[in-house]
Structures are given as structure tokens and as C-alpha cells.
Scaffold this active site. Structure first.
Site, short mmCIF file in Angstrom:
data_model
loop_
_atom_site.label_atom_id
_atom_site.label_comp_id
_atom_site.label_asym_id
_atom_site.label_seq_id
_atom_site.Cartn_x
_atom_site.Cartn_y
_atom_site.Cartn_z
N ARG A 134 0.82 -1.20 0.00
CA ARG A 134 0.00 0.00 0.00
C ARG A 134 0.86 1.26 0.00
NH1 ARG A 134 -5.41 -1.80 3.32
NH2 ARG A 134 -5.47 -3.89 2.45
N LYS A 147 -17.21 9.57 9.09
CA LYS A 147 -17.66 9.30 7.73
C LYS A 147 -18.83 10.21 7.37
CE LYS A 147 -15.73 4.64 7.54
NZ LYS A 147 -14.91 4.71 8.77
N THR A 197 -7.30 5.87 27.43
CA THR A 197 -7.04 6.62 26.20
C THR A 197 -7.39 8.09 26.38
OG1 THR A 197 -7.53 4.69 24.83
CG2 THR A 197 -7.62 6.81 23.75
#
Length: 410
Positions: free
Chosen positions: A21, A247, A276
């Protein structure tokens, strides 16, 4: 062989298969989406992006940009910590309330991405339900697979969108055994849409929780952008909805929406949430503006669906091997990794069209494809250029067109 040699050999194997890629060095042009500049050595050139997951172009929406400017001017850049330690700002709280309302749930929980949300939520649910079995669609996303695997519980894989196979597997397990049915609404590589209502019927019949990934549907379907489950009137029957803010909503982040107790349990036990750093407030502010806008505006959704229908029709009229489906995803089958990369390179450097080749492990070997994602901002002229370019390349490149057409029809 040294460690470096082993890494090099692994990379060479990927390159030999034709699936190495290469990142396109892009700089999107504000206000001109889907136009962007691509860096090629010391030069750059304008191209048209045909593979963005910013499906509605909300990353360029003036309301979203204004909200982000206001947030960064008000509170600065980063969140300053995890959600438990100073990283919960009012933007996060408001966004979770807005998402919960979007999906008709008691609560929502934000994550840094939908991948993290799936991994954290599914693995935690399995661990909190001792003896539970996950029934997973065979085409589920890698994030769902990771979550199920990390839950370390038993699983059964059912045939893609096959309710008869799912029922047969559910029947093989005692009714009192805890069960989770994990599936997606829109499958992003083929464009398939799942039979949510029928799966919910089975969940009720066999005492199972439903976990639905709406990542490629939120913002895009339903009267307020709640996804396929909202469009089909079954949102209230789904126990857990996973979604993204990156998205349809055009920004960044992921979430789950469910009962207050379930979200609180994931919040309290999931390492992927606890340890996190939270989304930057500027990101949360932009996502909040996007969700609120798309709850009341259908203009973007209607135009998006029209563009997707038009592109499919035009590609089929040109006898190109489109994998037909009911969603906005427009896959064009190539069925060979080397040819796929060759095609996309020519499209980018000679035609100014950016489409990333999709190959293994994202799709099975032998089903490599171009994955086109038309947006409301793609014009008829953009489509003219794309269809003409693809038709020209299909005529010139040594691609077994009859074989790809056969596979696309299967």
C-alpha cells in the site's frame, strides 16, 4: 536471518502479491471538495477524490468549521487527559447526549474511533457476560473481529446476511445461554445492507443481544441520520448501536449508543476507553455541529443517494463490472491486485482521479476492486470524466473483462 531481514522478507512478500500500500499525499481544498492537491515529488497537481469516506462532504460544511474555530478559540487544542482524568469537557457531554437522542437510546459513549469503540465494547460485553457466545456475520469489519477475539469467549460465524444459517446456529445453543448477535447495517466493501428486522426477530426468539455497526450508515440514512435501523423503523429493537463521527458526519471519533447501564459498564471496564486520551474538544465540537445539522437537514442525504444511483447507472451502461447493491457504495471489480494498483496509478497520474486500490486483507483475494464513493459535491462533469477514463482503461488494460463481469454478477 536478522530481525531486519525478516521484516524485509515480509514486506517483499506483500510487494510480490501486488498489495503493498502506497499513501497518496493529499491536501484537500477547503470549500472545493472533492477537489484536492496530490504531492508528486517536488510538484503537486489537482485531482478529484473518488474514494473518500467523508460521504456527505461534512468535513467542509461551514457550520462544522465555524464550531471548530469557536471551540479552539474558547478552550484551546487538546483535551488534557483521559475521560476519567480531566478529559471530559462540556463538548463531550453534549455530544454524547446528542448521539443518544439520535439513536433513541438512554446513553452514548464516545471513543477516539469506531474501531476502538467496537473492540472495546464487544470485548468488554463478552467478558461481562460469562459463558456468552457471539454470533458474528462472516463479513464483519476487522474491528468487530478484534473485539470478539479479545473477549476470549466462544463464537460462531454465520453466513453473510443469511438469517436461516443464523437461526440454525442459535438453535444449537440452549435458550438460557447468553448470546450476542454482531452484524453491520451497510457492509462497506460490497455495499450490502443487512436484514435488521429479521435479525432482531431472531434475537427476541432466542434471547440474544443485538450489536449493530452502523458506521457506514449514520448520517446517511433515516429521517434524522440515525442509519439503516432508523430508516427501517427498527432502531428501538437494537440493543447496541456502534457508529462513527468520521464518515457521514465528516469529522473524527466513534461511539456506542445503548442503555445507560450498558454504557456505564463499558465505561467502567473497557481498557480502550479508560486508558485513552479523549477526543480533542475541537473535534467534539465539530462532530456536535455536524450531528445537529444532519438531524434536521435531508438535502445532503437526498443528493447523496441521487449521485450514487446516477453513478451506478452510468457505469453499468458502460459495461463496467459494478458490484450491484442497494447502498451508496459503488465497487468496480478488478479481481487482481497488480492490475488494480496499475489502474489506480494511471487514473491518478494521467487522469487526475484518485481511487485507492482495495485488496487483501480488506477484501478476499481474487476480489480486488475500485471502491467509488460519490458525494453530493461530485458533479455531472466529474462523472463524465470518471466514466470516460475507466472505459478507456478497461479497453486498453489486459483485464479479463468477461471474468470480472461474471464475478460481479455472482
Amino acid at each position: 536471518m536478522t530481525y531486519g531481514d525478516k521484516r524485509g522478507a515480509a514486506l517483499e512478500a506483500v510487494k510480490r502479491e501486488g498489495r503493498y500500500r502506497v499513501f497518496a499525499d493529499l491536501k484537500r481544498r477547503r470549500g472545493l471538495f472533492p477537489k484536492a492537491d496530490v504531492q508528486t515529488g517536488v510538484d503537486s497537481r489537482q485531482i478529484t477524490v473518488w474514494c473518500s469516506n467523508d460521504y456527505l462532504g461534512m468535513g467542509q460544511n461551514p457550520k462544522v468549521i465555524a464550531a471548530m474555530h469557536e471551540a479552539i478559540e474558547t478552550v484551546g487544542a487538546g483535551s488534557g487527559g483521559t475521560r476519567n482524568i480531566s478529559g471530559t469537557t462540556h463538548y463531550h457531554v453534549e455530544l454524547e447526549h446528542e448521539i443518544a437522542d439520535l439513536h433513541g437510546k438512554e446513553a452514548a459513549l464516545l471513543f477516539t474511533s469506531a474501531f476502538v469503540a467496537n473492540e472495546a465494547a464487544l470485548s468488554t460485553l463478552v467478558q461481562l457476560l460469562p459463558g456468552s457466545i457471539v454470533f458474528s456475520d462472516e463479513k464483519n469489519h476487522a474491528s468487530m473481529i478484534a473485539g470478539i477475539r479479545n473477549g476470549r469467549g466462544p463464537k460462531q460465524i454465520f453466513l453473510h446476511n443469511n438469517v436461516a444459517d443464523l437461526e440454525a446456529k442459535l438453535q444449537s445453543v440452549p435458550l438460557e445461554t447468553p448470546k450476542i448477535i454482531a452484524f453491520e447495517s451497510v457492509y462497506s466493501m460490497d455495499g450490502h445492507v443487512s436484514p435488521i428486522a429479521k435479525i432482531c426477530d431472531l434475537a427476541k426468539k432466542y434471547n440474544a443481544l443485538t450489536y449493530l455497526d452502523e458506521v457506514h450508515a449514520v448520517g446517511l440514512y433515516g429521517p434524522r441520520g440515525g442509519g439503516i435501523s432508523e430508516r427501517d423503523g427498527v432502531m428501538d429493537r437494537v440493543d447496541v448501536i456502534n457508529g462513527t463521527l468520521a464518515k457521514g458526519f465528516g469529522v473524527m471519533g466513534g461511539y456506542i449508543a445503548a442503555s445507560r447501564t450498558l454504557c456505564d459498564a463499558v465505561r467502567s471496564y473497557a481498557p480502550g476507553f479508560i486508558f485513552t486520551t479523549s477526543l480533542a474538544p475541537v473535534i467534539a465540537a465539530g462532530a456536535l455541529a455536524s450531528v445537529r445539522h444532519l438531524k434536521t437537514s435531508n438535502v445532503e442525504r437526498e443528493k447523496h443517494q441521487e449521485r450514487a444511483r446516477t453513478l451506478k447507472r452510468r457505469l453499468m451502461a458502460a459495461d463496467l463490472p459494478v458490484i450491484s447493491g442497494p447502498s451508496h457504495i459503488v465497487p468496480v471489480l478488478v479481481a487482481d491486485p497488480v492490475r488494480c494498483k496499475h489502474l489506480t496509478d494511471i487514473l491518478l497520474y494521467q487522469h487526475g482521479i484518485y481511487v485507492q486500490p482495495i485488496n487483501y486483507p480488506t477484501v478476499p483475494r481474487g476480489t480486488e476492486r475500485l471502491r467509488l464513493t460519490p458525494s453530493p459535491q461530485h458533479t455531472d462533469a466529474d462523472m463524465d470524466h470518471l466514466v470516460h477514463s475507466l472505459t478507456e482503461l478497461w479497453a486498453k488494460c489486459p483485464i479479463a473483462l468477461e471474468e470480472t463481469l461474471r464475478q460481479a454478477a455472482e
